[in-house]
Scaffold this active site. Structure first.
Site, mmCIF file in Angstrom:
data_model
loop_
_atom_site.group_PDB
_atom_site.id
_atom_site.type_symbol
_atom_site.label_atom_id
_atom_site.label_comp_id
_atom_site.label_asym_id
_atom_site.label_seq_id
_atom_site.Cartn_x
_atom_site.Cartn_y
_atom_site.Cartn_z
ATOM 1 N N GLU A 98 0.831 -1.204 0.000
ATOM 2 C CA GLU A 98 0.000 0.000 0.000
ATOM 3 C C GLU A 98 0.869 1.258 0.000
ATOM 4 O O GLU A 98 1.973 1.260 0.553
ATOM 5 C CB GLU A 98 -0.923 -0.004 1.223
ATOM 6 N N CYS A 111 3.548 8.493 1.161
ATOM 7 C CA CYS A 111 4.031 7.531 2.151
ATOM 8 C C CYS A 111 4.247 6.200 1.426
ATOM 9 O O CYS A 111 3.298 5.601 0.922
ATOM 10 C CB CYS A 111 2.973 7.394 3.247
ATOM 11 N N CYS A 118 5.972 -7.097 7.284
ATOM 12 C CA CYS A 118 7.007 -6.618 8.201
ATOM 13 C C CYS A 118 7.254 -7.684 9.253
ATOM 14 O O CYS A 118 6.330 -8.373 9.676
ATOM 15 C CB CYS A 118 6.534 -5.324 8.869
ATOM 16 N N CYS A 122 5.609 -5.058 16.017
ATOM 17 C CA CYS A 122 5.072 -4.034 16.933
ATOM 18 C C CYS A 122 3.594 -4.340 17.192
ATOM 19 O O CYS A 122 2.827 -4.548 16.256
ATOM 20 C CB CYS A 122 5.237 -2.632 16.342
ATOM 21 N N CYS A 125 0.569 -2.360 15.406
ATOM 22 C CA CYS A 125 0.687 -2.043 13.972
ATOM 23 C C CYS A 125 0.116 -3.144 13.077
ATOM 24 O O CYS A 125 0.440 -4.320 13.240
ATOM 25 C CB CYS A 125 2.163 -1.806 13.650
ATOM 26 N N GLU A 166 9.987 -2.185 7.519
ATOM 27 C CA GLU A 166 10.992 -1.462 8.297
ATOM 28 C C GLU A 166 12.114 -1.069 7.318
ATOM 29 O O GLU A 166 12.881 -1.941 6.870
ATOM 30 C CB GLU A 166 11.505 -2.371 9.434
ATOM 31 N N SER A 197 11.463 6.564 8.657
ATOM 32 C CA SER A 197 11.056 6.177 10.006
ATOM 33 C C SER A 197 11.554 4.769 10.332
ATOM 34 O O SER A 197 11.414 3.858 9.522
ATOM 35 C CB SER A 197 9.527 6.223 10.100
ATOM 36 N N CYS A 338 -1.311 6.079 10.088
ATOM 37 C CA CYS A 338 -0.131 5.384 10.616
ATOM 38 C C CYS A 338 -0.518 4.032 11.198
ATOM 39 O O CYS A 338 -1.420 3.944 12.033
ATOM 40 C CB CYS A 338 0.495 6.184 11.747
HETATM 41 N N1 SAH Z 1 8.843 0.360 10.507
HETATM 42 C C1 SAH Z 1 9.016 1.769 10.566
HETATM 43 C C2 SAH Z 1 8.153 2.484 9.579
HETATM 44 C C3 SAH Z 1 6.689 2.502 9.908
HETATM 45 S S1 SAH Z 1 6.262 4.147 10.006
HETATM 46 C C4 SAH Z 1 8.839 2.249 11.985
HETATM 47 O O1 SAH Z 1 8.502 1.459 12.830
HETATM 48 O O2 SAH Z 1 9.095 3.406 12.264
HETATM 49 C C5 SAH Z 1 4.754 4.105 10.755
HETATM 50 C C6 SAH Z 1 4.706 4.803 12.087
HETATM 51 O O3 SAH Z 1 3.409 4.571 12.631
HETATM 52 C C7 SAH Z 1 5.687 4.235 13.086
HETATM 53 O O4 SAH Z 1 6.078 5.214 13.996
HETATM 54 C C8 SAH Z 1 4.831 3.220 13.777
HETATM 55 O O5 SAH Z 1 5.331 2.819 15.021
HETATM 56 C C9 SAH Z 1 3.539 3.976 13.897
HETATM 57 N N2 SAH Z 1 2.372 3.137 14.117
HETATM 58 C C10 SAH Z 1 2.243 1.812 13.924
HETATM 59 N N3 SAH Z 1 1.006 1.406 14.256
HETATM 60 C C11 SAH Z 1 0.340 2.502 14.660
HETATM 61 C C12 SAH Z 1 -0.987 2.731 15.099
HETATM 62 N N4 SAH Z 1 -1.880 1.740 15.186
HETATM 63 N N5 SAH Z 1 -1.322 3.982 15.449
HETATM 64 C C13 SAH Z 1 -0.446 4.988 15.346
HETATM 65 N N6 SAH Z 1 0.817 4.846 14.917
HETATM 66 C C14 SAH Z 1 1.207 3.603 14.588
#
Ligand code: SAH
Length: 347
Positions: A98, A111, A118, A122, A125, A166, A197, A338
């Site tokens: 996406e 984006c 991934c 986390c 996510c 990532e 990020s 996000c």
């Molecule tokens: N893997 C990278 C890139 C992802 S960027 C990273 O972890 O930074 C997406 C951003 O959204 C990251 O900061 C991630 O932690 C955050 N994110 C993930 N799930 C989310 C959610 N449910 N609500 C808000 N932010 C979230």
């Protein structure tokens, strides 16, 4: 993409100097590589036949050796609340990713995804739920930009590597993408308009710092103690907060670029006064900015938050002398915010 194409060299993943080497090996003059490069990255043709300043014979040879990959739009979803558009792209091998186009006052921001799925795990996510399939090639990252510009007829002014995957877990291809994107004779985007990020792959933060690209590094912190961070971000078991903050200081000292820390606020998990105080202590020797994101809903998890709590947490941080803002959330009605992007998607 036909099977034949998969054996050919993916020309959009080559740097200019690699393309030059290939062209010389084919017995052609070096300057031809720059002509091809401009067709690919400035005019963005999808076919060698369009390269009208090359002979038909040479164009034929090029299409025997190279392929110009493309993505298929499987789905396009436009938000009713803002001008966000989410694309579901099919890759040449049938996998999906996406990409999200967002409108800001200063222009359009894209984006992009860097992996199919991934492996970081986390908790909050959606991108990690179906697991990891493979890395994206440089061309597959780049094509998200070219195809979206083509489809929308809009010029993208900034890129955030904040989609699925990532980026620092696909370091080699991401670096090559950045080199191609910023090439003066190609697309020529200044890396000052790029944010990357990471969840905190510490060794690659050092590598990236040494590249001194001028991009903005965003670090997904989301918790202030190792116990809490490891609970919601397994990567913390490998690289803990202390190692991460040391790498961030190295990044700042090397690049003089202020780091952006992302903090997805989750009710009852990381939103207390005590955690705000811990965060201010963690950041006190770092030139930084905290971006608070009220956690976005994903159907598999129960985490919640809202803008009011985010504003409250921001005010606590500001009172503690921390530079903090609440991030605007775009495209929630189309699951484009996000953490809402995913690999497995019902078409
Ligand atoms: N893997 C990278 C890139 C992802 S960027 C990273 O972890 O930074 C997406 C951003 O959204 C990251 O900061 C991630 O932690 C955050 N994110 C993930 N799930 C989310 C959610 N449910 N609500 C808000 N932010 C979230």
């Amino acid at each position: 993409m036909t099977e034949k194409n998969t054996e050919k060299i993916d020309i959009l993943s080559l740097s200019l100097s690699e393309l030059e080497d290939n062209i010389i090996l084919m017995g052609e003059k070096k300057f031809r590589a720059k002509q091809i490069w401009q067709w690919l990255h400035v005019k963005k043709v999808k076919n060698f036949d369009k390269m009208s300043n090359l002979s038909a014979q040479f164009r034929g040879k090029l299409s025997d050796v190279f392929c110009i990959k493309s993505l298929i739009i499987s789905k396009r979803l436009a938000s009713d609340i803002d001008n966000t558009v989410k694309y579901l792209y099919e890759l040449p091998d049938g996998n999906h990713i996406e990409t999200v186009m967002m409108e800001y006052n200063h222009g359009y921001s894209l984006c992009v995804s860097t992996q199919v799925g991934c492996k970081m795990g986390c908790q909050f996510c959606a991108s990690t739920i179906a697991g990891y399939k493979r890395d994206l090639s440089p061309s597959e990252i780049l094509l998200q930009l070219y195809e979206t510009e083509r489809d929308s007829d809009k010029k993208v002014s900034s890129i955030v590597l904040m989609g699925i995957g990532e980026p620092l877990d696909n370091y080699k291809n991401v670096v090559r993408f950045l080199d191609i994107l910023s090439d003066k004779d190609g697309y020529n985007m200044s890396l000052r308009h790029v944010s990357l990020s990471t969840c905190g792959i510490v060794p690659r933060i050092y590598d990236l710092a040494d590249k001194n690209y001028g991009l903005t590094l965003s670090v997904s912190l989301h918790a202030t103690t190792n116990a809490k961070r490891s609970e919601i971000m397994p990567v913390n078991n490998k690289y803990n907060i202390n190692e991460l903050m040391t790498a961030c200081r190295y990044y700042f000292n090397k690049t003089k670029r202020r780091i952006s820390f992302e903090y997805a606020l989750i009710d009852g998990v990381n939103d207390s006064k005590e955690q705000a105080v811990q965060l201010s202590k963690l950041l006190h020797k770092t030139q930084s900015h905290v971006n608070i994101i009220p956690v976005n809903k994903i159907k598999e998890r129960k985490f919640t938050s809202n803008r009011k709590s985010a504003v409250k947490f921001r005010d606590m941080l500001i009172d503690l002398g921390v530079n903090a803002t609440v991030r605007r959330t775009l495209g929630t009605d189309i699951d484009a915010a996000c953490g809402q992007l995913r690999r497995e998607y019902e078409i």
